[in-house]
Design an enzyme around this catalytic site. Structure first.
Site, short mmCIF file in Angstrom:
data_model
loop_
_atom_site.label_atom_id
_atom_site.label_comp_id
_atom_site.label_asym_id
_atom_site.label_seq_id
_atom_site.Cartn_x
_atom_site.Cartn_y
_atom_site.Cartn_z
N GLY A 1 29.73 38.25 37.74
CA GLY A 1 29.99 38.67 39.13
C GLY A 1 30.59 40.05 39.27
O GLY A 1 31.17 40.37 40.30
N SER B 1 34.95 44.69 42.64
CA SER B 1 34.63 43.27 42.47
C SER B 1 35.85 42.48 42.01
O SER B 1 36.56 42.91 41.08
CB SER B 1 33.52 43.09 41.44
OG SER B 1 32.33 43.71 41.86
N ASP C 1 20.83 37.14 35.93
CA ASP C 1 20.60 36.74 37.31
C ASP C 1 20.77 35.22 37.29
O ASP C 1 20.02 34.52 36.60
CB ASP C 1 19.18 37.13 37.73
CG ASP C 1 18.89 36.74 39.17
OD1 ASP C 1 19.42 35.71 39.62
OD2 ASP C 1 18.13 37.46 39.84
N TYR D 1 30.64 33.84 58.95
CA TYR D 1 30.59 33.43 57.54
C TYR D 1 29.44 32.45 57.33
O TYR D 1 28.86 32.35 56.24
CB TYR D 1 31.94 32.84 57.12
CG TYR D 1 32.18 32.87 55.63
CD1 TYR D 1 32.24 34.08 54.94
CD2 TYR D 1 32.35 31.69 54.91
CE1 TYR D 1 32.46 34.11 53.57
CE2 TYR D 1 32.57 31.70 53.54
CZ TYR D 1 32.63 32.92 52.88
OH TYR D 1 32.84 32.95 51.52
N LYS E 1 30.16 27.51 50.12
CA LYS E 1 31.49 27.38 49.51
C LYS E 1 31.96 25.92 49.54
O LYS E 1 32.67 25.48 48.63
CB LYS E 1 32.51 28.29 50.22
CG LYS E 1 32.27 29.78 50.03
CD LYS E 1 32.25 30.20 48.58
CE LYS E 1 32.30 31.72 48.40
NZ LYS E 1 32.04 32.12 47.01
N ILE F 1 39.44 40.38 50.98
CA ILE F 1 39.68 41.63 50.24
C ILE F 1 38.42 42.46 50.38
O ILE F 1 37.31 41.92 50.23
CB ILE F 1 39.94 41.34 48.74
CG1 ILE F 1 41.23 40.50 48.58
CG2 ILE F 1 40.04 42.63 47.93
CD1 ILE F 1 41.46 40.01 47.16
N THR G 1 35.41 44.20 49.50
CA THR G 1 34.50 44.35 48.35
C THR G 1 33.09 44.52 48.93
O THR G 1 32.89 44.39 50.15
CB THR G 1 34.50 43.08 47.47
OG1 THR G 1 34.02 41.99 48.25
CG2 THR G 1 35.87 42.76 46.90
P1 NAP Z 1 31.13 41.49 44.90
O1 NAP Z 1 31.82 42.55 44.15
O2 NAP Z 1 29.98 41.89 45.75
O3 NAP Z 1 30.73 40.34 43.87
C1 NAP Z 1 29.70 39.40 44.13
C2 NAP Z 1 28.88 39.36 42.89
O4 NAP Z 1 27.84 38.36 42.93
C3 NAP Z 1 28.17 40.70 42.66
O5 NAP Z 1 28.39 41.10 41.33
C4 NAP Z 1 26.73 40.32 42.90
O6 NAP Z 1 25.80 41.17 42.29
C5 NAP Z 1 26.73 38.94 42.30
N1 NAP Z 1 25.47 38.26 42.53
C6 NAP Z 1 24.77 38.14 43.68
N2 NAP Z 1 23.58 37.53 43.43
C7 NAP Z 1 23.57 37.26 42.09
C8 NAP Z 1 22.63 36.66 41.22
N3 NAP Z 1 21.47 36.17 41.66
N4 NAP Z 1 22.94 36.57 39.90
C9 NAP Z 1 24.08 37.04 39.43
N5 NAP Z 1 25.03 37.63 40.20
C10 NAP Z 1 24.76 37.73 41.52
O7 NAP Z 1 32.15 40.74 45.88
P2 NAP Z 1 33.48 39.89 45.61
O8 NAP Z 1 34.17 39.84 46.92
O9 NAP Z 1 34.20 40.37 44.41
O10 NAP Z 1 32.89 38.43 45.37
C11 NAP Z 1 33.23 37.65 44.21
C12 NAP Z 1 33.45 36.21 44.64
O11 NAP Z 1 34.67 36.13 45.39
C13 NAP Z 1 32.37 35.63 45.54
O12 NAP Z 1 32.16 34.27 45.20
C14 NAP Z 1 32.99 35.72 46.91
O13 NAP Z 1 32.45 34.78 47.82
C15 NAP Z 1 34.43 35.37 46.54
N6 NAP Z 1 35.43 35.68 47.55
C16 NAP Z 1 35.55 36.96 48.01
C17 NAP Z 1 36.52 37.23 48.98
C18 NAP Z 1 36.66 38.62 49.55
O14 NAP Z 1 37.26 38.75 50.63
N7 NAP Z 1 36.18 39.63 48.90
C19 NAP Z 1 37.35 36.21 49.46
C20 NAP Z 1 37.21 34.93 48.94
C21 NAP Z 1 36.24 34.68 47.98
P3 NAP Z 1 24.92 42.13 43.29
O15 NAP Z 1 25.85 43.11 43.87
O16 NAP Z 1 23.88 42.68 42.41
O17 NAP Z 1 24.31 41.24 44.35
#
Ligand code: NAP
Length: 257
Positions: free
Chosen positions: A13, A19, A64, A157, A164, A193, A195
């Protein structure tokens, strides 16, 4: 601080330096773990390789999570290189942009399938692949990332909230299945956060403001706070915890009004 010296971990991820998975990789690396880090598609490879240059001899692999062959290749490579695995951080999530812009009632079958496949089923696939490598090490710890939209309605969302909810239910079922092999499965529910993924949600800056105003700590959280909690759950300090959703949101979820 948790000591992860001599432990092997898989981080899924990482897209860029913002990230949450990258913050967790850095914290786990600082704690002494040797890591395998995956990237999704060639477009991200260089970025992930550049970031990972600061870590100790990481294994960089394509993955992937919708591709069973790539998932299998990741665990085969980890088996060859590390001979076992102690922890997995699952931070992959995705929903087509249109599903986050339209009213929830207009969620398409394809959008639903994609969001649930990438954001929830992938945890099951990774846990299944990791389990034999973890069993070879006497057990392990799996952590995923979730959000409050699983249990409460958060504007825009939409289908990610459903994904989720499925992810959190999967955490509990996996914890039950894998517990006898001393493999723990938990989620961290993080406050908002900024991202790449978060920017795809309309009104996200309004979420940040609402948390700052209403959370008991009167502020937003940052990625390092999620990372420290992840290292705690991934390492020996979390050894009695499984099937749990641990909330890191400056207390926002306890407020009624
Ligand atoms: P992020 O940096 O965009 O990370 C999401 C990751 O998922 C990216 O690396 C993305 O790659 C990857 N991904 C998407 N499709 C994929 C696939 N088919 N195979 C493998 N990887 C794939 O955003 P983030 O906020 O850090 O998200 C990480 C986790 O935290 C997520 O589960 C998100 O829901 C959770 N979360 C985030 C927040 C927040 O506010 N940021 C809050 C609570 C929970 P690509 O960029 O190539 O698509």
């Amino acid at each position: 601080m948790t000591d992860l010296t001599g432990r092997f971990g898989l981080i899924v991820g990482v897209a860029n330096k913002r990230s949450l998975a990258w913050a967790i990789a850095q914290a786990a690396g600082r704690a002494g773990a040797r890591l395998a880090i995956t990237y999704q598609g060639e477009r991200l490879e260089e970025n992930v390789r550049e970031l990972s240059a600061s870590l100790d001899a990481p294994l960089i692999l394509p993955c992937d999570v919708t591709d069973d062959a790539q998932v299998a290749d990741v665990f085969a490579a980890i088996g060859r290189e590390f001979g076992g695995l102690d922890f997995v951080l699952h931070g992959a999530a995705f929903a087509p942009r249109a599903e986050l812009d339209h009213p929830f009632v207009d969620t398409t079958r394809d959008g639903f399938r994609t969001a649930l496949d990438i954001s929830a089923y992938s945890l099951i696939a990774l846990a299944r692949g990791a389990a034999p490598l973890m069993a070879a090490r006497g057990g392990g710890s799996i952590v995923t990332l979730t959000y409050l939209g699983s249990t409460r309605v958060v504007p825009n969302y939409n289908v990610m909230g459903v994904a989720k909810a499925a992810l959190e239910a999967s955490v509990r079922y996996l914890a039950s299945d894998l517990g006898p092999r001393n493999i723990r499965v938990n989620a961290i529910s993080a406050g908002p956060i900024t991202t790449l993924a978060a920017k795809g949600i309309s009104g996200f800056t309004g979420f940040l403001q609402a948390y700052r105003e209403r959370a008991p700590l009167k502020r937003n959280i940052d990625a390092s706070e999620v990372a420290d909690t992840a290292v705690f759950l991934l390492g020996p300090a979390g050894r009695g915890i499984t099937g749990e959703v641990l909330i890191v949101d400056a207390g926002y979820h306890v407020m009624g009004v």
